[in-house]
Structures are given as structure tokens and as C-alpha cells.
Scaffold this motif. Structure first.
Motif, short mmCIF file in Angstrom:
data_model
loop_
_atom_site.label_atom_id
_atom_site.label_comp_id
_atom_site.label_asym_id
_atom_site.label_seq_id
_atom_site.Cartn_x
_atom_site.Cartn_y
_atom_site.Cartn_z
N ASN A 162 0.78 -1.24 -0.06
CA ASN A 162 -0.02 -0.06 -0.10
C ASN A 162 0.92 1.15 0.16
O ASN A 162 1.84 1.40 0.75
N GLY A 163 0.46 2.39 -0.94
CA GLY A 163 1.15 3.46 -0.80
C GLY A 163 2.36 3.56 -1.48
O GLY A 163 2.95 4.74 -1.49
N VAL A 164 2.73 2.53 -2.31
CA VAL A 164 4.13 2.75 -2.98
C VAL A 164 3.81 3.73 -4.41
O VAL A 164 4.90 4.00 -4.73
N GLY A 165 2.75 3.73 -4.86
CA GLY A 165 2.60 4.35 -5.96
C GLY A 165 2.10 3.59 -7.08
O GLY A 165 2.14 4.00 -8.19
N LYS A 166 1.19 2.63 -6.97
CA LYS A 166 0.70 1.69 -8.00
C LYS A 166 -0.45 2.47 -8.96
O LYS A 166 -0.31 2.58 -10.06
N THR A 167 -1.32 2.99 -8.24
CA THR A 167 -2.48 3.80 -8.92
C THR A 167 -1.89 4.85 -9.52
O THR A 167 -2.34 5.15 -10.61
N THR A 168 -0.85 5.79 -9.04
CA THR A 168 -0.38 6.82 -9.62
C THR A 168 0.36 6.19 -11.05
O THR A 168 0.46 6.76 -12.05
N THR A 169 1.11 5.24 -11.18
CA THR A 169 1.80 4.62 -11.95
C THR A 169 1.13 4.15 -13.17
O THR A 169 1.50 4.45 -14.20
N GLU A 219 -11.55 5.71 -6.95
CA GLU A 219 -12.03 6.90 -7.33
C GLU A 219 -10.66 7.57 -7.96
O GLU A 219 -10.75 8.47 -8.83
N GLN A 220 -9.52 7.29 -7.24
CA GLN A 220 -8.26 7.83 -7.67
C GLN A 220 -7.89 7.33 -8.95
O GLN A 220 -7.44 8.12 -9.75
N LEU A 221 -8.16 6.17 -9.33
CA LEU A 221 -7.72 5.65 -10.56
C LEU A 221 -8.89 6.41 -11.48
O LEU A 221 -8.63 6.35 -12.75
N LEU A 249 11.72 8.65 -6.55
CA LEU A 249 13.18 8.57 -6.62
C LEU A 249 13.38 10.17 -6.73
O LEU A 249 14.53 10.57 -6.32
N ASP A 250 12.32 10.88 -6.71
CA ASP A 250 12.38 12.43 -6.89
C ASP A 250 12.73 12.94 -5.26
O ASP A 250 13.33 14.08 -5.03
N GLY A 251 12.39 12.12 -4.13
CA GLY A 251 12.57 12.40 -2.91
C GLY A 251 13.52 12.05 -1.99
O GLY A 251 13.41 11.86 -0.77
N GLY A 297 8.01 11.96 -9.51
CA GLY A 297 7.02 12.84 -9.11
C GLY A 297 5.70 12.50 -9.36
O GLY A 297 5.50 11.28 -9.56
N GLU A 298 4.62 13.31 -9.10
CA GLU A 298 3.32 12.96 -8.92
C GLU A 298 2.20 13.28 -10.28
O GLU A 298 1.24 12.87 -10.24
N SER A 299 2.99 13.89 -10.96
CA SER A 299 2.36 14.46 -12.21
C SER A 299 2.47 13.35 -13.29
O SER A 299 3.40 12.44 -13.09
P1 GDP Z 1 -0.79 2.86 -4.22
O1 GDP Z 1 -1.32 2.68 -2.64
O2 GDP Z 1 0.34 2.03 -4.40
O3 GDP Z 1 -1.51 2.75 -5.28
O4 GDP Z 1 -0.24 4.42 -4.13
P2 GDP Z 1 -0.57 5.70 -4.68
O5 GDP Z 1 -0.67 5.74 -6.39
O6 GDP Z 1 -2.27 6.07 -4.20
O7 GDP Z 1 0.54 6.72 -4.29
C1 GDP Z 1 0.60 7.21 -2.99
C2 GDP Z 1 1.29 8.63 -2.85
O8 GDP Z 1 2.48 8.60 -3.24
C3 GDP Z 1 0.25 9.47 -3.66
O9 GDP Z 1 0.29 10.66 -2.63
C4 GDP Z 1 1.10 9.80 -4.85
O10 GDP Z 1 0.96 10.94 -5.34
C5 GDP Z 1 2.48 9.67 -4.31
N1 GDP Z 1 3.35 9.31 -5.24
C6 GDP Z 1 3.41 8.17 -6.37
N2 GDP Z 1 4.34 8.07 -7.24
C7 GDP Z 1 5.18 8.99 -6.85
C8 GDP Z 1 6.67 9.51 -7.21
O11 GDP Z 1 6.97 9.02 -8.19
N3 GDP Z 1 6.96 10.67 -6.55
C9 GDP Z 1 6.39 11.33 -5.63
N4 GDP Z 1 7.04 12.43 -5.02
N5 GDP Z 1 5.22 10.62 -5.14
C10 GDP Z 1 4.50 9.67 -5.76
#
Ligand code: GDP
Length: 382
Positions: free
Chosen positions: A191-198, A227-229, A336-338, A362-364
Motif C-alpha cells: 500500500n502507498g508505494v504508488g501503484k495507482t499513480t503509476t 476513485e483515484q484511478l 526517486l525524486d525525494g 514526481g506525482e504528475s
Molecule cells: P498505491 O497505494 O500503491 O496505489 O499508491 P498511490 O498511487 O495512491 O500513491 C501514494 C502516494 O504517493 C500519492 O500521494 C502519490 O501522489 C505519491 N506518489 C506516487 N508516485 C510518486 C513519485 O514518483 N514521486 C512522488 N514524489 N510521489 C509519488
């Protein structure tokens, strides 16, 4: 009228520049695709449903509670054509740490203390003890045998070559199925690693390359995930298939594949849960999701493990667990940006043999970069 003429020239230049940007999209070039970027209507929205769908019973497509909805307003425009920022330019923090350590060894002789300092720099960047030891042992023996000169420059060049060699033969390309039916890429990770965002970023990239994308909101454990997706789907003009909260994730994936096949969509991006009541439940569920995703007409070609670079060495533990449970084919390293701790990918590649495919910086939508070993190692040494 000179003022009007100037305005017209500026508008024409801007239009040409815009067209050049789209035509120059890296993904489109990679596949030599000349397909249109125009969005298709038909985004699908969640509808309330009680899903007791057993994926083993193949004919029940739609049981996860899916209803068609008109395309969202503005769906016909990609919000941002994803560019390809160089990895090197995006790795400020990583560069600061390792670069700082390496500066310390420049301009002096090479002795045991120098090698220890290199070792420390790699461990601090989360390369991990095993991989660091392996790389440094190799370096020591090259120094001893006289294969490399006893100068800091020669030592750093050899270290760089040694690190780059860990990724030899890898390609960041994500494979597409060659048979009939939609290609399926499954995204797994805690959870929270960024799956949905990716998934959102990948959807935009693949749409820009001409793919017809369906997203499967397989994280039914977390209400907000769907919702996020959905927001990402709207941005990328992709279709989304959602189930009700708590629905069987494999039924959502099943429906998404059926939907894609019926509509001639080429690619299904499947989100999955990262947390369940227990780890055993999660891994069991993912195995089931995988079995369903593999079933024709779906062609499962990638199981991508998303890892948060800020978790450091814990990423290696996750990679091991997910690989054992679902057979990971590649890694996406996010955030990796942070952090200065991106070195974990060296450990994952060297200890588990998993290629690194993409990097989130990043997040965009445009903050997704194809992994490039040379650029990555360059950035560490800059
Ligand atoms: P999931 O639970 O694995 O689906 O994770 P989310 O996609 O919800 O991402 C969790 C948080 O990490 C969100 O606030 C995203 O905006 C943030 N996030 C995802 N990828 C990146 C990234 O490459 N860089 C940064 N800085 N934040 C990210």
C-alpha cells in the motif's frame, strides 16, 4: 496590420511546436506508431453492485457491477503529453549523497580507506550489504591484480562500469502480447508505494502511443483507490472498470479483460490491493488475480512490482516476497525524486535478477521515466 500579423505568426509557431511535441512522443516513436491520439468515448463508471462473482465461472462478465457512462467532459484531450525527462536531471537528492562521498576520494591516493569509503557510500545509498560487498570485492581484486590503476579516477571509472554491468542486457520496454486478445499488465506492491499513480502515468503514455487502454480497479479493499484511478482514467481518456467496495478483485480484472476484448481495446492495466487483513491473504488473492489475468483472451505479459524508493532496503524484502508469490517480471521504482536511497534497485537487479523498467520522479503524469542504467549510474556519480 503589423500587430495582427505578429499575432498570427506567433499562433502558427505555437501550433507547429505543439504538433512537433506530439509527433515526437518517445513511446510513439519507439513503436513506429502513426495511430491517432484522438480519444475514444465510452469511459465506464462504477455502479453499485454486490459481487459474489467467482472468476472460475467464465460466463459472468459484468457481475462485478459495471455500467457504461458517457465519456467525461474533456476526455478527448490528453491533459499532458508525457515527455521523457532525463533521469539524470531528476535525481537531485541521490546525486547529493553519493556524489558528496565520491568527491571525498577524488584528488588523493587509493588505499584500503578509499575502498572502505566507497563501500560506505554504496551502503548509505541503500545498495545493500550483499551487492555492495560483491561489487567492492571485484574492485579490490582488480586493484590488486593491477588491472586498474591506483588513481581515484580509474577506481571510480571501474566502479561505474561494475554497477552498470549489473543491468546488462535489460530493456525498459514493456512487452505486448503477440496473439489475439488484450495485453494485460498487472501492477502489484504494498500500500502507498504508488501503484495507482503509476498506472495513471503508464495509461497516459500508452494512450499517447496509440494504445486503447482499459484500467481495472482491482484494489477493491480501499474505497479511495477506485476513485483515484477514475481520475487518472479521465485524464488519460482510458476506460475504467470498477467493482463495488470489497468485491472480488479477480472478478474486476476478469470483467476488464472481457470488456477490452469485446471493444477491441489493446491493453488492460490492472491495479491490485496492497494491503489485506494478512499478508497470506494478500498473496493468495494476488495468485488468484494472476490466474484470471492469464486466461484467454487476456495475454498477461508483465507483472510489475512497484517499489517506493524511500523505503530503502525494505524494497528488496518486498521484491523477494512478491516474486515468490506472483512471479514479478519487472520493477517500477517510485518517488526517486525525494530520496537518496534509490540504490535498492542495484540490489534487486543483482540479487533477484529483476529488470528495472520505469522510474517515478514526481506525482504528475509526465513524471515517469524509462530506466536507463547508464543515466542512473551517471546520476549517482555526477
Ligand atoms: P498505491 O497505494 O500503491 O496505489 O499508491 P498511490 O498511487 O495512491 O500513491 C501514494 C502516494 O504517493 C500519492 O500521494 C502519490 O501522489 C505519491 N506518489 C506516487 N508516485 C510518486 C513519485 O514518483 N514521486 C512522488 N514524489 N510521489 C509519488
Amino acid at each position: 496590420m503589423p500587430a495582427l500579423a505578429i499575432v498570427l505568426i506567433v499562433v502558427a509557431v505555437l501550433l507547429l511546436a505543439g504538433a512537433g511535441l506530439v509527433a515526437g512522443s518517445r513511446s510513439a516513436r519507439r513503436r513506429g506508431s502513426a495511430r491517432s491520439l484522438t480519444a475514444r468515448p465510452g469511459a465506464v463508471e462504477a455502479a453499485p453492485a454486490e459481487s459474489s462473482f467467482a472468476p472460475e465461472v467464465g460466463e459472468q462478465a459484468g457481475a462485478a457491477g459495471i455500467a457504461a457512462a458517457p465519456a467525461p467532459p474533456g476526455a478527448a484531450t490528453l491533459e499532458a503529453a508525457p515527455g521523457a525527462p532525463a533521469l539524470r536531471e531528476r535525481l537531485g537528492r541521490a546525486r547529493a549523497l553519493i556524489g558528496g562521498y565520491l568527491d571525498g576520494i577524488r584528488g588523493r591516493g587509493v588505499d584500503d580507506a578509499t575502498l572502505e569509503q566507497l563501500e560506505e557510500a554504496l551502503i548509505l545509498a541503500d545498495v545493500g550489504i550483499t551487492t555492495t560487498t560483491r561489487v567492492l570485492d571485484d574492485l579490490r581484486s582488480q586493484v590488486r591484480s593491477g588491472e586498474i590503476e591506483r588513481t581515484p579516477e580509474a577506481l571510480l571509472a571501474a566502479l561505474r562500469a561494475g554497477l552498470e554491468a549489473l543491468f546488462e542486457g535489460d530493456s525498459p520496454d514493456l512487452r505486448h502480447g503477440e496473439g489475439e486478445g488484450p495485453t494485460v499488465w498487472l501492477f502489484v506492491g504494498v500500500n502507498g508505494v504508488g501503484k495507482t499513480t503509476t498506472i495513471g502515468k503508464v495509461a497516459a503514455r500508452e494512450r499517447a502511443a496509440g494504445e486503447r487502454v482499459v484500467m481495472a480497479a482491482g484494489d477493491t479493499f480501499r474505497a479511495a483507490a477506485g476513485e483515484q484511478l477514475e481520475t487518472w482514467a479521465e485524464r488519460a481518456s482510458a476506460t475504467i472498470i470498477r467493482g463495488s467496495e470489497g468485491a472480488d478483485p479477480s472478478s474486476v480484472i476478469f470483467d476488464a479483460v472481457q470488456h477490452a476484448a469485446a471493444r477491441g481495446a489493446s491493453l488492460v492495466l490492472a491495479d491490485t490491493a496492497g494491503r489485506l487483513h494478512t499478508k497470506v491473504n494478500l498473496m493468495e488473492e494476488l495468485r488468484k488475480v494472476r490466474r484470471v489475468a492469464e486466461r484467454p483472451p487476456g495475454q498477461l505479459t508483465e507483472v510489475l512490482l512497484v517499489i517506493d524508493a524511500t523505503t530503502g532496503q525494505n524494497g528488496l524484502v518486498q521484491a523477494r516476497q512478491f516474486t515468490e508469490a506472483v512471479g514479478v517480471t519487472g520493477i517500477v521504482l517510485t518517488k526517486l525524486d525525494g530520496t537518496a536511497k534509490g540504490g535498492v534497485v542495484l540490489a534487486i537487479r543483482s540479487e533477484l535478477g529483476l529488470p528495472i523498467k520505469l522510474v517515478g520522479v514526481g506525482e504528475s503524469v509526465e513524471d515517469l521515466v524509462e530506466f536507463d542504467a547508464k543515466e542512473f549510474v551517471d546520476a549517482l556519480f555526477a
